[in-house]
Motif scaffolding. Structure first.
Motif, PDB file in Angstrom:
ATOM      1  N   TYR A   1       0.850  -1.184   0.000  1.00 12.58           N
ATOM      2  CA  TYR A   1       0.000   0.000   0.000  1.00 12.58           C
ATOM      3  C   TYR A   1       0.891   1.241   0.000  1.00 12.58           C
ATOM      4  O   TYR A   1       1.683   1.422   0.913  1.00 12.58           O
ATOM      5  CB  TYR A   1      -0.908   0.020   1.243  1.00 12.58           C
ATOM      6  N   THR A   2       0.745   2.063  -1.041  1.00 14.01           N
ATOM      7  CA  THR A   2       1.489   3.323  -1.093  1.00 14.01           C
ATOM      8  C   THR A   2       0.708   4.367  -0.299  1.00 14.01           C
ATOM      9  O   THR A   2      -0.471   4.167   0.033  1.00 14.01           O
ATOM     10  CB  THR A   2       1.638   3.812  -2.550  1.00 14.01           C
ATOM     11  N   GLU A   3       1.348   5.494  -0.039  1.00 21.75           N
ATOM     12  CA  GLU A   3       0.652   6.584   0.668  1.00 21.75           C
ATOM     13  C   GLU A   3      -0.564   7.039  -0.139  1.00 21.75           C
ATOM     14  O   GLU A   3      -1.622   7.307   0.423  1.00 21.75           O
ATOM     15  CB  GLU A   3       1.606   7.750   0.945  1.00 21.75           C
ATOM     16  N   LYS A   4      -0.400   7.109  -1.468  1.00 23.12           N
ATOM     17  CA  LYS A   4      -1.536   7.508  -2.333  1.00 23.12           C
ATOM     18  C   LYS A   4      -2.681   6.510  -2.210  1.00 23.12           C
ATOM     19  O   LYS A   4      -3.851   6.894  -2.161  1.00 23.12           O
ATOM     20  CB  LYS A   4      -1.099   7.598  -3.800  1.00 23.12           C
ATOM     21  N   ASP A   5      -2.343   5.207  -2.198  1.00 15.38           N
ATOM     22  CA  ASP A   5      -3.369   4.168  -2.033  1.00 15.38           C
ATOM     23  C   ASP A   5      -4.127   4.383  -0.723  1.00 15.38           C
ATOM     24  O   ASP A   5      -5.357   4.349  -0.692  1.00 15.38           O
ATOM     25  CB  ASP A   5      -2.737   2.766  -1.983  1.00 15.38           C
ATOM     26  N   ILE A   6      -3.371   4.585   0.338  1.00 11.04           N
ATOM     27  CA  ILE A   6      -3.953   4.727   1.677  1.00 11.04           C
ATOM     28  C   ILE A   6      -4.895   5.932   1.723  1.00 11.04           C
ATOM     29  O   ILE A   6      -6.025   5.831   2.200  1.00 11.04           O
ATOM     30  CB  ILE A   6      -2.838   4.835   2.747  1.00 11.04           C
ATOM     31  N   GLU A   7      -4.438   7.056   1.176  1.00 11.41           N
ATOM     32  CA  GLU A   7      -5.276   8.265   1.177  1.00 11.41           C
ATOM     33  C   GLU A   7      -6.546   8.053   0.355  1.00 11.41           C
ATOM     34  O   GLU A   7      -7.645   8.409   0.789  1.00 11.41           O
ATOM     35  CB  GLU A   7      -4.489   9.454   0.617  1.00 11.41           C
TER      36      GLU A   7
END
Length: 162
Positions: free
Chosen positions: A63-69
């Motif tokens: 999970y990337t930060e973009k995915d998480i957001e």
């Protein structure tokens, strides 16, 4: 879909697949990206991911930060709350699911967050990628998990040996 069959086939052919992929890296054909896309399309005309979902059951995406957001926003949660509820940090310091099978996998093998799913899920099993030889180790691993990845490598071997 007989996952055990595909897994056993993939394990039996690991050496052969590895050699093929290494040769692709050493001497990629000029039209490789075209062949990859053609074979990818052919494989996914035959293989129905919804009849399998082994990737969602046995492996977790990064999970990337973009995915998480994006996913947290979709679920109307704060990113930190999403992470606390669903993710953990692995030995490589990557954010991955706490548990498998994936929490978002429905009983019918559909994904409850399909429209906002992680980038790693969208790209899996990476069989439509340019310069495919850059991910040989990943492709080998995926052949054991994913019938489509196994079929892809098999068809690539046939197509490129002509």
């Amino acid at each position: 879909m007989d996952l055990e069959f595909y897994k056993n086939q993939a394990l039996q052919k690991q050496k052969e697949h590895k050699k093929f992929l290494e040769n692709l890296k050493k001497k990629p054909p000029k039209n490789l990206d075209y062949v990859v896309q053609e074979v990818h399309d052919e494989v996914f005309d035959e293989v129905d991911c919804l009849s399998c979902a082994n990737c969602c059951k046995t492996t977790g995406p990064l999970y990337t930060e973009k995915d998480i957001e994006r996913i947290a926003k979709h679920l109307r949660m704060k990113p930190a709350d999403f992470e606390a509820k669903f993710l953990r940090i692995d030995e490589d310091n990557d954010k991955i699911l706490q548990n498998l099978p994936c929490f978002f996998l429905n009983e019918d093998n559909t994904c409850s967050i399909y429209e906002v799913r992680p980038k790693a899920c969208r790209e899996y099993p990476h069989t439509d990628r340019k310069k495919i030889y850059q991910i040989n180790n990943l492709m080998l691993k995926n052949t054991v998990i994913c019938p489509a990845a196994f079929t892809f490598v098999e068809k690539m071997m046939k197509n490129l040996s002509k």
